[in-house]
Design a protein around this motif. Structure first.
Motif, mmCIF file in Angstrom:
data_model
loop_
_atom_site.group_PDB
_atom_site.id
_atom_site.type_symbol
_atom_site.label_atom_id
_atom_site.label_comp_id
_atom_site.label_asym_id
_atom_site.label_seq_id
_atom_site.Cartn_x
_atom_site.Cartn_y
_atom_site.Cartn_z
ATOM 1 N N ARG A 47 45.024 -41.145 -41.521
ATOM 2 C CA ARG A 47 46.525 -40.035 -41.153
ATOM 3 C C ARG A 47 47.528 -40.633 -40.311
ATOM 4 O O ARG A 47 47.384 -41.524 -39.385
ATOM 5 C CB ARG A 47 45.579 -38.904 -40.191
ATOM 6 C CG ARG A 47 44.745 -37.959 -41.306
ATOM 7 C CD ARG A 47 43.913 -36.994 -40.470
ATOM 8 N NE ARG A 47 44.750 -36.333 -39.525
ATOM 9 C CZ ARG A 47 44.475 -35.410 -38.434
ATOM 10 N NH1 ARG A 47 43.193 -35.175 -38.753
ATOM 11 N NH2 ARG A 47 45.251 -34.845 -37.693
ATOM 12 N N VAL A 48 48.453 -40.318 -40.606
ATOM 13 C CA VAL A 48 49.870 -40.970 -39.952
ATOM 14 C C VAL A 48 50.755 -39.784 -39.937
ATOM 15 O O VAL A 48 50.761 -38.673 -40.527
ATOM 16 C CB VAL A 48 50.290 -42.205 -40.598
ATOM 17 C CG1 VAL A 48 49.589 -43.401 -40.404
ATOM 18 C CG2 VAL A 48 50.748 -41.821 -42.182
ATOM 19 N N SER A 49 51.927 -39.936 -39.119
ATOM 20 C CA SER A 49 52.914 -39.094 -38.901
ATOM 21 C C SER A 49 54.031 -39.058 -40.062
ATOM 22 O O SER A 49 54.474 -40.399 -40.248
ATOM 23 C CB SER A 49 53.578 -39.101 -37.433
ATOM 24 O OG SER A 49 54.779 -38.391 -37.612
ATOM 25 N N PRO A 50 54.213 -38.113 -40.748
ATOM 26 C CA PRO A 50 55.366 -38.213 -41.615
ATOM 27 C C PRO A 50 56.921 -38.535 -40.884
ATOM 28 O O PRO A 50 57.720 -39.123 -41.589
ATOM 29 C CB PRO A 50 55.676 -36.846 -42.317
ATOM 30 C CG PRO A 50 54.884 -36.089 -41.425
ATOM 31 C CD PRO A 50 53.807 -36.883 -40.570
ATOM 32 N N ARG A 51 57.084 -38.371 -39.600
ATOM 33 C CA ARG A 51 58.105 -38.861 -38.966
ATOM 34 C C ARG A 51 58.000 -40.269 -38.302
ATOM 35 O O ARG A 51 58.881 -40.695 -37.806
ATOM 36 C CB ARG A 51 58.597 -37.995 -37.858
ATOM 37 C CG ARG A 51 58.743 -36.352 -38.243
ATOM 38 C CD ARG A 51 59.139 -35.529 -36.994
ATOM 39 N NE ARG A 51 57.957 -35.316 -36.170
ATOM 40 C CZ ARG A 51 58.182 -35.343 -34.764
ATOM 41 N NH1 ARG A 51 59.422 -35.373 -34.399
ATOM 42 N NH2 ARG A 51 57.090 -35.067 -34.059
ATOM 43 N N GLY A 52 56.962 -40.988 -38.574
ATOM 44 C CA GLY A 52 56.661 -42.099 -37.804
ATOM 45 C C GLY A 52 56.153 -43.277 -38.900
ATOM 46 O O GLY A 52 56.998 -43.676 -39.832
ATOM 47 N N ILE A 53 54.870 -43.615 -38.868
ATOM 48 C CA ILE A 53 54.473 -44.767 -39.792
ATOM 49 C C ILE A 53 54.887 -44.444 -41.268
ATOM 50 O O ILE A 53 55.298 -45.409 -42.016
ATOM 51 C CB ILE A 53 52.895 -45.083 -39.471
ATOM 52 C CG1 ILE A 53 52.854 -45.587 -37.984
ATOM 53 C CG2 ILE A 53 52.652 -45.901 -40.508
ATOM 54 C CD1 ILE A 53 51.583 -45.722 -37.581
ATOM 55 N N LEU A 54 54.536 -43.188 -41.824
ATOM 56 C CA LEU A 54 54.847 -42.962 -43.168
ATOM 57 C C LEU A 54 56.171 -43.411 -43.429
ATOM 58 O O LEU A 54 56.480 -43.923 -44.619
ATOM 59 C CB LEU A 54 54.656 -41.443 -43.343
ATOM 60 C CG LEU A 54 54.554 -41.440 -44.983
ATOM 61 C CD1 LEU A 54 53.371 -41.852 -45.399
ATOM 62 C CD2 LEU A 54 54.847 -39.898 -45.225
ATOM 63 N N ALA A 56 57.372 -42.554 -21.653
ATOM 64 C CA ALA A 56 57.751 -42.400 -23.121
ATOM 65 C C ALA A 56 58.150 -40.879 -23.199
ATOM 66 O O ALA A 56 57.661 -39.717 -22.571
ATOM 67 C CB ALA A 56 56.571 -42.461 -24.043
ATOM 68 N N THR A 57 59.114 -40.617 -23.994
ATOM 69 C CA THR A 57 59.702 -39.460 -24.312
ATOM 70 C C THR A 57 59.090 -38.406 -25.493
ATOM 71 O O THR A 57 58.862 -37.311 -25.419
ATOM 72 C CB THR A 57 61.272 -39.110 -24.272
ATOM 73 O OG1 THR A 57 61.850 -40.166 -25.156
ATOM 74 C CG2 THR A 57 61.967 -39.407 -22.723
ATOM 75 N N GLU A 58 58.939 -39.286 -26.317
ATOM 76 C CA GLU A 58 58.305 -38.751 -27.458
ATOM 77 C C GLU A 58 57.170 -39.596 -27.988
ATOM 78 O O GLU A 58 57.371 -40.685 -28.146
ATOM 79 C CB GLU A 58 59.574 -38.773 -28.933
ATOM 80 C CG GLU A 58 59.026 -38.148 -29.772
ATOM 81 C CD GLU A 58 59.853 -38.023 -30.990
ATOM 82 O OE1 GLU A 58 59.920 -37.065 -31.926
ATOM 83 O OE2 GLU A 58 60.666 -38.933 -31.100
ATOM 84 N N ASN A 103 64.808 -49.355 -30.400
ATOM 85 C CA ASN A 103 65.201 -47.973 -30.887
ATOM 86 C C ASN A 103 64.146 -47.553 -31.922
ATOM 87 O O ASN A 103 64.252 -47.005 -32.909
ATOM 88 C CB ASN A 103 66.536 -48.003 -31.602
ATOM 89 C CG ASN A 103 66.895 -46.297 -31.700
ATOM 90 O OD1 ASN A 103 66.458 -45.443 -30.997
ATOM 91 N ND2 ASN A 103 68.019 -46.194 -32.578
ATOM 92 N N ALA A 104 62.912 -47.765 -31.415
ATOM 93 C CA ALA A 104 61.757 -47.262 -32.450
ATOM 94 C C ALA A 104 60.958 -46.185 -31.757
ATOM 95 O O ALA A 104 61.144 -45.764 -30.861
ATOM 96 C CB ALA A 104 60.784 -48.606 -32.287
ATOM 97 N N LYS A 105 60.254 -45.517 -32.946
ATOM 98 C CA LYS A 105 59.301 -44.395 -32.382
ATOM 99 C C LYS A 105 58.063 -45.050 -31.948
ATOM 100 O O LYS A 105 57.759 -46.048 -32.278
ATOM 101 C CB LYS A 105 59.330 -43.548 -33.776
ATOM 102 C CG LYS A 105 60.345 -42.892 -34.220
ATOM 103 C CD LYS A 105 60.984 -41.879 -33.657
ATOM 104 C CE LYS A 105 61.831 -41.044 -34.264
ATOM 105 N NZ LYS A 105 62.678 -40.260 -33.257
ATOM 106 N N ILE A 106 57.427 -44.246 -31.157
ATOM 107 C CA ILE A 106 55.964 -44.705 -30.666
ATOM 108 C C ILE A 106 54.847 -43.633 -31.421
ATOM 109 O O ILE A 106 55.290 -42.483 -31.230
ATOM 110 C CB ILE A 106 55.743 -44.595 -29.242
ATOM 111 C CG1 ILE A 106 56.826 -45.486 -28.627
ATOM 112 C CG2 ILE A 106 54.342 -44.734 -28.780
ATOM 113 C CD1 ILE A 106 56.880 -45.283 -27.066
#
Ligand code: ATP
Ligand code: MG
Length: 259
Positions: free
Chosen positions: A145-152, A122-124, A95-98
């Motif tokens: 640069r990273v995604s605030p919904r991801g790595i951050l 992949a869906t997202e 259940n991880a983000k990509i």
């Protein structure tokens, strides 16, 4: 190019072809070809097989990903090209983000990688264009640069084939970092919490299987796996495996009989 089925370096040549295809598709950066070559060299020294220390790291990685509150799989061009389906499968199981995270970031390559991952189920896919609006402290320019919904937001980040500066920066942000790196001496390998010293093409299918096996396990059992894990010992065993193998080879007949 047609590679004969009985060619002794067939597997390795097929991987090269995949990386070159990735370059032509705009997925792999030119520098990615060099990084692949460095990996090949260490794979040669390791005997191109998954060692017991890698299995141990894979098990700990599966436990860490399953225990995570917000796990993120960071994907670069080489990873996308070599194991796209496994990344998608792993993300589903734990259940991880990509998130696309590139050393040499361009909008075109981000899009190409995201499209490629979507093509593989992949869906997202985070980290593309404006989505990569947050920054990792201490890193320069586009690399931070990273995604605030991801790595951050992530507590556990899976970073196959990562660069040392970024691995160290992620650690300083307090994240648990899992690396896949054939070079046990790279800064990435030495800075990560869990280092899988193995070729990503061999390690990822095993990681998917292990995560699938452990997904039903008690959290207390997963915690025990992590508590018993020692990355320094794993890296040390990787170096000893290389040393022992070279010693064995040095003591056997090295030249080939050509008739
Ligand atoms: P570091 O920045 O961590 O000190 P580096 O500068 O030596 O490492 P990079 O080019 O930044 O190397 O990162 C690429 C790393 O990925 C290399 O250490 C290489 O061994 C590893 N690598 C390349 N291909 C693979 C692969 N297929 N599987 C596992 N590791 C790989
Ligand atoms: Mg580097």
């Amino acid at each position: 190019m047609r590679i004969p089925p009985n060619h002794p370096r067939r597997e390795s040549l097929l991987l090269r072809e995949k990386i070159v295809e990735g370059y032509k598709r705009g997925i792999v950066a030119l520098e990615g070809l060099i990084a692949h070559g460095r990996g090949e060299c260490f794979d040669y020294l390791l005997g191109e097989k998954t060692h017991d220390f890698a299995y141990e790291a894979i098990r700990a990685a599966a436990a860490a990903l399953l225990l995570a509150e917000y796990p993120v799989l960071s994907v670069n061009g080489n990873t996308a090209m070599l194991v796209p389906s496994e990344i998608v499968k792993l993300a589903r199981i734990v259940n991880a983000k990509i998130e696309v995270n590139l050393f040499y970031r361009t909008r075109e390559r981000e899009e190409a990688i995201a499209d490629w991952l979507r093509k593989h189920g992949a869906t997202e896919v985070l980290g593309v264009g404006e989505d990569a609006s947050a920054t990792i402290p201490e890193l320069f320019s586009e690399r931070r640069r990273v995604s605030p919904r991801g790595i951050l937001r992530a507590d556990v980040v899976f970073v196959p084939l990562e660069d040392g500066d970024r691995t160290e920066a992620l650690r300083r942000m307090g994240k648990t970092v899992i690396a896949v790196d054939l070079n046990p001496l790279s800064r990435t390998a030495r800075a990560a919490n869990i280092t899988i010293v193995d070729n990503i093409v061999r390690a990822l299918p095993i990681l998917v299987e292990e995560a699938n096996k452990l997904r039903k396990a008690d959290r207390s059992m997963l915690r025990r796996i992590l508590e018993g894990y020692d990355n320094n010992h794993v890296l040390s065993r990787a170096l000893i495996a290389i040393k022992n193998r070279l010693e064995r080879l040095a003591n056997s007949k090295i030249v080939l009989d050509i008739s």
